[in-house]
Structures are given as C-alpha cells and as structure tokens.
Scaffold this motif. Structure first.
Motif, PDB file in Angstrom:
ATOM      1  N   ILE A 113       0.709  -1.273   0.054  1.00  0.00           N
ATOM      2  CA  ILE A 113       0.034   0.059  -0.055  1.00  0.00           C
ATOM      3  C   ILE A 113       0.731   1.170   0.025  1.00  0.00           C
ATOM      4  O   ILE A 113       1.834   1.382   0.940  1.00  0.00           O
ATOM      5  N   ASP A 114       0.606   2.116  -0.850  1.00  0.00           N
ATOM      6  CA  ASP A 114       1.118   3.438  -0.963  1.00  0.00           C
ATOM      7  C   ASP A 114       0.598   4.352  -0.015  1.00  0.00           C
ATOM      8  O   ASP A 114       1.209   5.021   0.930  1.00  0.00           O
ATOM      9  N   TYR A 115      -0.962   4.574  -0.454  1.00  0.00           N
ATOM     10  CA  TYR A 115      -1.604   5.347   0.549  1.00  0.00           C
ATOM     11  C   TYR A 115      -3.026   5.168   0.489  1.00  0.00           C
ATOM     12  O   TYR A 115      -3.425   4.350  -0.230  1.00  0.00           O
ATOM     13  N   TYR A 116      -3.590   5.761   1.337  1.00  0.00           N
ATOM     14  CA  TYR A 116      -5.283   5.553   1.608  1.00  0.00           C
ATOM     15  C   TYR A 116      -5.765   6.942   1.594  1.00  0.00           C
ATOM     16  O   TYR A 116      -5.049   8.180   1.600  1.00  0.00           O
ATOM     17  N   LEU A 117      -6.936   7.104   0.893  1.00  0.00           N
ATOM     18  CA  LEU A 117      -7.726   8.304   0.977  1.00  0.00           C
ATOM     19  C   LEU A 117      -9.005   7.967   1.837  1.00  0.00           C
ATOM     20  O   LEU A 117      -9.629   6.884   1.918  1.00  0.00           O
ATOM     21  N   ALA A 118      -9.001   8.878   2.690  1.00  0.00           N
ATOM     22  CA  ALA A 118     -10.205   8.630   3.725  1.00  0.00           C
ATOM     23  C   ALA A 118     -10.952  10.031   4.140  1.00  0.00           C
ATOM     24  O   ALA A 118     -10.370  11.300   3.899  1.00  0.00           O
ATOM     25  N   ILE A 119     -11.857   9.918   4.759  1.00  0.00           N
ATOM     26  CA  ILE A 119     -12.640  11.186   5.223  1.00  0.00           C
ATOM     27  C   ILE A 119     -13.204  10.860   6.665  1.00  0.00           C
ATOM     28  O   ILE A 119     -13.409   9.787   7.096  1.00  0.00           O
ATOM     29  N   CYS A 120     -13.253  11.910   7.561  1.00  0.00           N
ATOM     30  CA  CYS A 120     -13.619  11.756   8.873  1.00  0.00           C
ATOM     31  C   CYS A 120     -14.887  11.814   8.983  1.00  0.00           C
ATOM     32  O   CYS A 120     -15.655  12.717   8.372  1.00  0.00           O
ATOM     33  N   LEU A 121     -15.655  10.898   9.737  1.00  0.00           N
ATOM     34  CA  LEU A 121     -17.027  10.915   9.839  1.00  0.00           C
ATOM     35  C   LEU A 121     -17.775  11.867  10.551  1.00  0.00           C
ATOM     36  O   LEU A 121     -18.916  12.221  10.558  1.00  0.00           O
ATOM     37  N   ASN A 122     -16.871  12.737  11.430  1.00  0.00           N
ATOM     38  CA  ASN A 122     -17.417  13.753  12.373  1.00  0.00           C
ATOM     39  C   ASN A 122     -17.612  15.180  11.702  1.00  0.00           C
ATOM     40  O   ASN A 122     -18.324  15.700  11.696  1.00  0.00           O
ATOM     41  N   CYS A 123     -16.084  15.259  11.141  1.00  0.00           N
ATOM     42  CA  CYS A 123     -15.971  16.852  10.617  1.00  0.00           C
ATOM     43  C   CYS A 123     -15.925  16.744   9.036  1.00  0.00           C
ATOM     44  O   CYS A 123     -15.730  17.788   8.419  1.00  0.00           O
TER      45      CYS A 123
END
Length: 81
Positions: free
Chosen positions: A45-55
């Motif tokens: 894995i090189d990287y992940y893209l993610a989003i915070c579910l709170n903000c």
C-alpha cells in the motif's frame, strides 16, 4: 486530550498521528477509507484516501515502514457536502 476535546477546540481527527492505523479507525467507525492506492506493480500500500465521519475532513494517509509500520496523515481539506 480530554481537556482539548471538552473545550471544543476541534475534531479529534486532528490528533491522529504515526501510530493511528486507518484500518482500525474505519472498523471503529471514526473514518471511511474511500480509496486504497498500491505502489506500482506490487501488493504494498502506498496510501489511503479517507474522510472523517465527524467533521468531513479528507486525508491522504501514507503507509510507511522502517523498523515498524507507521502512517503519515496529510489533511487535504473538508468536504463541503
């Protein structure tokens, strides 16, 4: 951290660091991993893209290893939706 959170300074995702495993955070319901990017011609894995579910802050999370596995959290911005 408790004082920081109780004062309402910001979302707890801004405290994530090198020992914050994004896969565990997704399992616990704090973030959603939207993409996993692998290094060229490998299963690493090189990287992940993610989003915070709170903000709704979006992150690029680089997975790295030296003596142990660690993650570099890079804030990309906030989702406006």
């Amino acid at each position: 951290m408790i004082e920081w959170h109780s004062n309402g300074v910001g979302c707890s995702c801004s405290l994530l660091g090198e020992d914050s495993n994004p896969r565990h955070l997704e399992e616990d319901g704090f973030i959603t991993i939207t993409d996993t990017v692998y290094m060229n011609n490998s299963n690493y894995i090189d990287y992940y893209l993610a989003i915070c579910l709170n903000c709704q802050t979006q992150y690029k999370i680089e997975e790295r290893e030296y003596h142990s596995l660690w993650w570099n959290w890079i804030k990309l911005g906030q989702n406006k939706s």
